[in-house]
Design a protein around this motif. Structure first.
Motif, PDB file in Angstrom:
ATOM      1  N   GLY A  78      -5.675  -0.276  -7.310  1.00  0.00           N
ATOM      2  CA  GLY A  78      -4.741  -1.290  -7.253  1.00  0.00           C
ATOM      3  C   GLY A  78      -4.147  -1.509  -9.120  1.00  0.00           C
ATOM      4  N   THR A  79      -5.388  -1.261  -9.644  1.00  0.00           N
ATOM      5  CA  THR A  79      -4.966  -1.746 -11.264  1.00  0.00           C
ATOM      6  C   THR A  79      -4.706  -1.057 -12.403  1.00  0.00           C
ATOM      7  OG1 THR A  79      -7.003  -1.522 -12.342  1.00  0.00           O
ATOM      8  CG2 THR A  79      -6.919  -3.502 -11.271  1.00  0.00           C
ATOM      9  N   ARG A  80      -4.130   0.408 -11.297  1.00  0.00           N
ATOM     10  CA  ARG A  80      -4.695   1.598 -12.222  1.00  0.00           C
ATOM     11  C   ARG A  80      -2.668   2.472 -11.443  1.00  0.00           C
ATOM     12  NH1 ARG A  80      -9.136   4.209 -11.715  1.00  0.00           N
ATOM     13  NH2 ARG A  80      -8.546   6.223 -12.901  1.00  0.00           N
ATOM     14  N   ALA A 110      -9.264  -5.385  -4.655  1.00  0.00           N
ATOM     15  CA  ALA A 110      -8.217  -6.788  -4.380  1.00  0.00           C
ATOM     16  C   ALA A 110      -8.721  -8.192  -5.476  1.00  0.00           C
ATOM     17  CB  ALA A 110      -8.368  -6.846  -3.437  1.00  0.00           C
ATOM     18  N   ASP A 111      -9.982  -8.275  -5.634  1.00  0.00           N
ATOM     19  CA  ASP A 111      -9.955  -9.018  -6.521  1.00  0.00           C
ATOM     20  C   ASP A 111      -9.888  -9.432  -7.808  1.00  0.00           C
ATOM     21  OD1 ASP A 111     -12.666  -8.193  -8.770  1.00  0.00           O
ATOM     22  OD2 ASP A 111     -12.221  -6.956  -6.823  1.00  0.00           O
ATOM     23  N   ILE A 112      -9.117  -8.689  -8.455  1.00  0.00           N
ATOM     24  CA  ILE A 112      -8.223  -8.897  -9.511  1.00  0.00           C
ATOM     25  C   ILE A 112      -6.517  -8.774  -9.129  1.00  0.00           C
ATOM     26  CG2 ILE A 112     -10.079  -9.293 -11.767  1.00  0.00           C
ATOM     27  CD1 ILE A 112      -9.733  -5.575 -11.392  1.00  0.00           C
ATOM     28  N   LYS A 113      -6.029  -9.350  -8.455  1.00  0.00           N
ATOM     29  CA  LYS A 113      -4.646  -8.940  -7.912  1.00  0.00           C
ATOM     30  C   LYS A 113      -3.845  -8.898  -8.658  1.00  0.00           C
ATOM     31  CE  LYS A 113      -2.366  -8.002  -3.328  1.00  0.00           C
ATOM     32  NZ  LYS A 113      -1.727  -7.989  -3.071  1.00  0.00           N
ATOM     33  N   ILE A 134      -4.881  -1.228   3.883  1.00  0.00           N
ATOM     34  CA  ILE A 134      -6.412  -1.558   3.795  1.00  0.00           C
ATOM     35  C   ILE A 134      -6.382  -2.684   2.190  1.00  0.00           C
ATOM     36  CG2 ILE A 134      -8.100  -3.224   4.661  1.00  0.00           C
ATOM     37  CD1 ILE A 134      -8.796  -1.304   6.958  1.00  0.00           C
ATOM     38  N   GLU A 135      -6.412  -3.973   1.934  1.00  0.00           N
ATOM     39  CA  GLU A 135      -6.991  -4.159   0.226  1.00  0.00           C
ATOM     40  C   GLU A 135      -8.040  -4.294   0.603  1.00  0.00           C
ATOM     41  OE1 GLU A 135      -3.207  -6.572  -1.252  1.00  0.00           O
ATOM     42  OE2 GLU A 135      -1.770  -5.567  -0.487  1.00  0.00           O
ATOM     43  N   THR A 136      -8.431  -3.793  -0.482  1.00  0.00           N
ATOM     44  CA  THR A 136     -10.355  -3.725   0.009  1.00  0.00           C
ATOM     45  C   THR A 136     -10.605  -4.548  -1.716  1.00  0.00           C
ATOM     46  OG1 THR A 136     -10.378  -1.768  -0.945  1.00  0.00           O
ATOM     47  CG2 THR A 136     -10.895  -2.473   1.369  1.00  0.00           C
ATOM     48  N   SER A 137     -11.951  -4.890  -1.708  1.00  0.00           N
ATOM     49  CA  SER A 137     -12.598  -4.979  -2.974  1.00  0.00           C
ATOM     50  C   SER A 137     -14.119  -5.036  -2.149  1.00  0.00           C
ATOM     51  CB  SER A 137     -12.459  -6.462  -3.547  1.00  0.00           C
ATOM     52  OG  SER A 137     -13.396  -6.340  -4.487  1.00  0.00           O
ATOM     53  N   ASP A 140     -16.160  -7.999  -4.169  1.00  0.00           N
ATOM     54  CA  ASP A 140     -16.479  -9.076  -3.767  1.00  0.00           C
ATOM     55  C   ASP A 140     -16.161  -9.191  -2.467  1.00  0.00           C
ATOM     56  OD1 ASP A 140     -15.463 -10.190  -5.655  1.00  0.00           O
ATOM     57  OD2 ASP A 140     -13.831 -11.506  -5.240  1.00  0.00           O
ATOM     58  N   ASN A 141     -16.372  -7.993  -1.951  1.00  0.00           N
ATOM     59  CA  ASN A 141     -16.634  -7.395  -0.624  1.00  0.00           C
ATOM     60  C   ASN A 141     -15.283  -8.195   0.692  1.00  0.00           C
ATOM     61  OD1 ASN A 141     -17.641  -6.391   2.191  1.00  0.00           O
ATOM     62  ND2 ASN A 141     -19.749  -8.285   2.129  1.00  0.00           N
ATOM     63  N   LEU A 142     -14.643  -7.201   0.502  1.00  0.00           N
ATOM     64  CA  LEU A 142     -12.922  -8.260   1.386  1.00  0.00           C
ATOM     65  C   LEU A 142     -12.651  -6.425   2.152  1.00  0.00           C
ATOM     66  CD1 LEU A 142     -11.093  -9.972  -1.687  1.00  0.00           C
ATOM     67  CD2 LEU A 142     -12.173 -10.955  -0.057  1.00  0.00           C
ATOM     68  N   SER A 143     -12.431  -6.982   2.210  1.00  0.00           N
ATOM     69  CA  SER A 143     -11.904  -5.964   4.367  1.00  0.00           C
ATOM     70  C   SER A 143     -13.012  -4.552   4.307  1.00  0.00           C
ATOM     71  CB  SER A 143     -10.779  -5.430   3.444  1.00  0.00           C
ATOM     72  OG  SER A 143      -9.892  -7.021   3.786  1.00  0.00           O
ATOM     73  N   VAL A 144     -14.026  -4.769   3.276  1.00  0.00           N
ATOM     74  CA  VAL A 144     -14.908  -3.214   3.789  1.00  0.00           C
ATOM     75  C   VAL A 144     -15.578  -3.040   4.555  1.00  0.00           C
ATOM     76  CG1 VAL A 144     -16.941  -2.122   2.592  1.00  0.00           C
ATOM     77  CG2 VAL A 144     -15.294  -4.294   0.385  1.00  0.00           C
ATOM     78  N   ASN A 145     -16.111  -4.227   5.098  1.00  0.00           N
ATOM     79  CA  ASN A 145     -16.651  -4.142   7.322  1.00  0.00           C
ATOM     80  C   ASN A 145     -15.266  -3.176   7.711  1.00  0.00           C
ATOM     81  OD1 ASN A 145     -18.822  -4.044   5.907  1.00  0.00           O
ATOM     82  ND2 ASN A 145     -19.681  -5.722   6.533  1.00  0.00           N
TER      83      ASN A 145
END
Lengths: 157, 505
Positions: A78-80, A110-113, A134-137, A140-145
């Protein structure tokens, strides 16, 4: 796992398989295959996760790596902003090599949105194409599983 | 001692002894009694070396060897002690009937091949197990795991499997009889179809896979390459680990990608900076545009009052001076505001060049007219030496601004009674328009910064004239837009010359 280099493909796999995350960027050379057994709708599924090197001028993804796959993630950082176009190029390659495989787009970091260059319009563009996003990090283990379990469920359909 | 070596011994040392990491040279009599040495005996011998002792007392390998049957004689890889292995060269100096013994340190070389030799010997010892169907001999000693595809899709092992292969997590305990390679290495699912196609061609040669990595039992990753090989009509599959040579490749790749990421970050920062600069220029452009009207109004009122003799007669001298000051300062403010507006629009690229052909002399004459009040005020002589007939193609409005700024700058920094010469010369396809003043000049440091853009603090002129710090920046922007060059030559205390290079029409 398909995507430009340094989008976080290896980090997502490591987070999912080993529950670990490293800040240090370690470029993937070639292919690393990991296994994970998951339960999807009371069915035990063996996932073989192909972590394929990032696409850039130094390493090109071979379509043969995708041919036998049941599903694939297109991972975008997302940052690039540059990684969006690479993701779309790899989508073309994957759709041609494995037309029946399921595809999910992961917008990672997604941790540095607040630092994202990818716009909501671009994400909607992917949704309009009919793909799930899906937005993941991995950090920060966001939405990975959720992402891996979701693609496993899609592959079983 | 090296300097004292007899010529034939020195020649032997240079020509016959291979490159070494360490050497001990001992001179003995024909009976093997030590006469002297060069080097540190402690590296090679367990006990201190003594003059007049029998060298074979220290080095058992030399027992009965001095004098040797032939000279020179070489005893290879002799274990001197637990941490030193050396080649021993025994060379006779026939003239003096003495012997020179070279102990050439081979410890590192032996360590390098010890593992290979160990496995080679083990392989020889277990030769009975070797597969007679193996045309590659002891290739596994070079770390290649070799397999032969069977008609049922399984693989049989050819020869011995190297040690690294057996330490892979995915291999552990699974090498019994024929094996399903794709079960062991999922990567083979991709490579085997390509390998089968290659084997079907039955042309001698090899086909290489991409790189993949496997976990070793040690927890490390091992990078591997597979090769499909056709050899005399038979297909083989070899798997090879990538060690040091691949580490270098990985390092290059890692660095290249880190640099790519750093470059991306830099480009991102540059984009943000450019956006901020654009925002600043737009802001300045809007503010200076909107300020112009009220400033011009106040200036008009001041000019009107200054021209009203009836009004001036009613007010005190002090108030008249104040009114005059208001007019002068508002004039300066308006000039500054206009320059700010021009500058921001030039920065934003909010202008289009509308060029036309015009005599250079006409442009210079126009600038001279504009400068007349200042020329008179400072009693400066402006000499114009521009031949008529020099035709140029410029945006006359913008180029007039260039000349006005350069002339104003020259007058500002030229003391009263000075001189400004504007001349033009023709070169090969271009004109050089020069403005040379007899002013205060400037240091090289100032000259180098002159066209960089906004100058934080403008220097006061010879009569205390204030500037905007924008004039030279505007000159450069306009000339850049035309594609013209400008150069400055200056000597402190003597004057400055600006030279503009314009294409001749």
């Amino acid at each position: 796992m398909l995507g430009a280099f340094a989008v976080g493909k290896t980090s997502l796999v490591q987070r999912y398989v080993k529950s670990i995350f490293s800040e240090k960027y370690q470029t993937t050379i070639g292919v690393k295959i990991d296994k994970k057994t998951v339960m999807v709708n009371q069915t035990e599924v063996d996932l073989l996760l192909w972590d394929i090197h990032g696409e850039d001028d130094f390493q090109k993804v071979k379509s043969s790596y995708v041919v036998g796959s049941s599903g694939y993630f297109i991972v975008i950082d997302g940052t690039r902003a540059e990684t969006f176009a690479v993701g779309l190029e790899l989508l073309k390659l994957a759709q041609s090599a494995a037309p029946a495989a399921s595809c999910v787009f992961l917008f990672n970091k997604a941790d540095i949105k607040s630092e994202w260059e990818i716009t909501e319009n671009q994400i909607n563009e992917i949704r309009t194409m009919g793909f799930e996003v899906i937005e993941t990090s991995a950090k920060d283990n966001l939405s990975v599983n959720e992402a891996f379990n979701h693609i496993a469920a899609l592959m079983l359909k | 001692m090296l300097r004292n070596l007899p010529e034939n011994i020195l020649k032997y040392l240079v020509d016959q002894v291979p490159p070494y990491t360490g050497i001990l040279i001992v001179k003995t009599s024909a009976e093997g009694v030590v006469l002297g040495w060069h080097g540190d005996p402690a590296d090679y011998l367990s006990e201190a070396l003594m003059i007049n002792e029998d060298l074979s007392d220290q080095v058992a390998a030399l027992f009965g060897m001095i004098p040797p049957l032939v000279s020179p004689m070489v005893l290879s890889r002799i274990e001197m002690h637990s941490e030193c292995i050396a080649d021993i060269h025994i060379v006779e100096d026939e003239e003096l009937n003495e012997f020179w013994i070279f102990f050439v340190n081979q410890t590192k070389e032996v360590e390098g091949i010890r593992d290979f030799l160990q496995r080679l010997n083990e392989s020889k010892l277990s030769a009975a197990k070797s597969n007679s169907d193996n045309p590659f001999g002891a290739l596994h000693l070079l770390d290649l795991a070799t397999f032969k595809p069977q008609s049922d899709g399984l693989f049989s092992v050819v020869g011995e499997l190297p040690h690294w292969f057996q330490t892979l997590s995915s291999v552990e305990g699974r090498i019994k009889g024929r094996i399903q390679l794709a079960d062991m290495f999922p990567f083979m699912e991709v490579f085997l179809p390509e390998a089968n196609a290659f084997w079907d061609k039955q042309r001698n040669g090899n086909f290489k896979s991409g790189v993949w990595s496997e976990n070793a039992q040690s927890g490390n990753n091992l990078y591997l390459n597979a090769y499909a090989i056709n050899f005399n009509g038979v297909g083989y599959l070899m798997i090879r680990p990538l060690y040091q040579e691949f580490d270098g490749e990985m390092e290059v790749m890692q660095r290249a990608r880190e640099q790519s990421l750093a470059f991306e970050k830099l480009a991102k920062a540059e984009r943000k900076l450019k956006d901020l600069l654009d925002y600043k220029d737009k802001f300045v452009s809007i503010v200076s545009h909107d300020l112009r009207s009220p400033v011009a109004s106040v200036l008009s009122i001041a000019q009107m009052l200054n021209a009203d003799e009836g009004f001036l007669a009613q007010i005190s001298d002090f108030n008249r001076e104040m009114l005059n000051n208001i007019q002068q300062e508002m004039l300066r403010l308006l000039d500054y505001n206009d320059k700010l507006y021009n500058w921001s629009n030039l920065e934003l690229g909010n202008f289009t060049l509308v060029t036309s052909r015009i005599q250079l002399l006409e442009l210079v004459t126009q600038a001279e007219r504009t400068a007349q009040p200042k020329l008179k005020e400072k009693h400066i002589e402006m000499q114009v030496e521009v031949p008529s007939g020099f035709l140029v193609e410029v945006d006359t409005t913008l180029f007039a601004q260039v000349l006005n700024n350069l002339v104003a700058n020259a007058l500002k920094f030229t003391a009263e009674g000075g001189k400004l010469t504007v001349s033009a010369k023709k070169g090969e396809g271009f004109y050089v328009l020069s403005l040379a003043d007899s002013g205060v000049g400037m240091s090289k440091e100032v000259a180098d910064q002159l066209f960089q853009g906004f100058v934080r603090q403008s220097t006061l002129g010879t009569k205390g004239e204030k500037g905007t710090g924008l004039g030279m920046g505007i000159v450069k922007k306009i000339l850049d837009a035309h594609g013209f060059d400008i150069k400055v030559d200056s000597v402190v205390g003597e004057g400055t010359t600006f030279s503009i290079y314009l294409p001749a029409i």
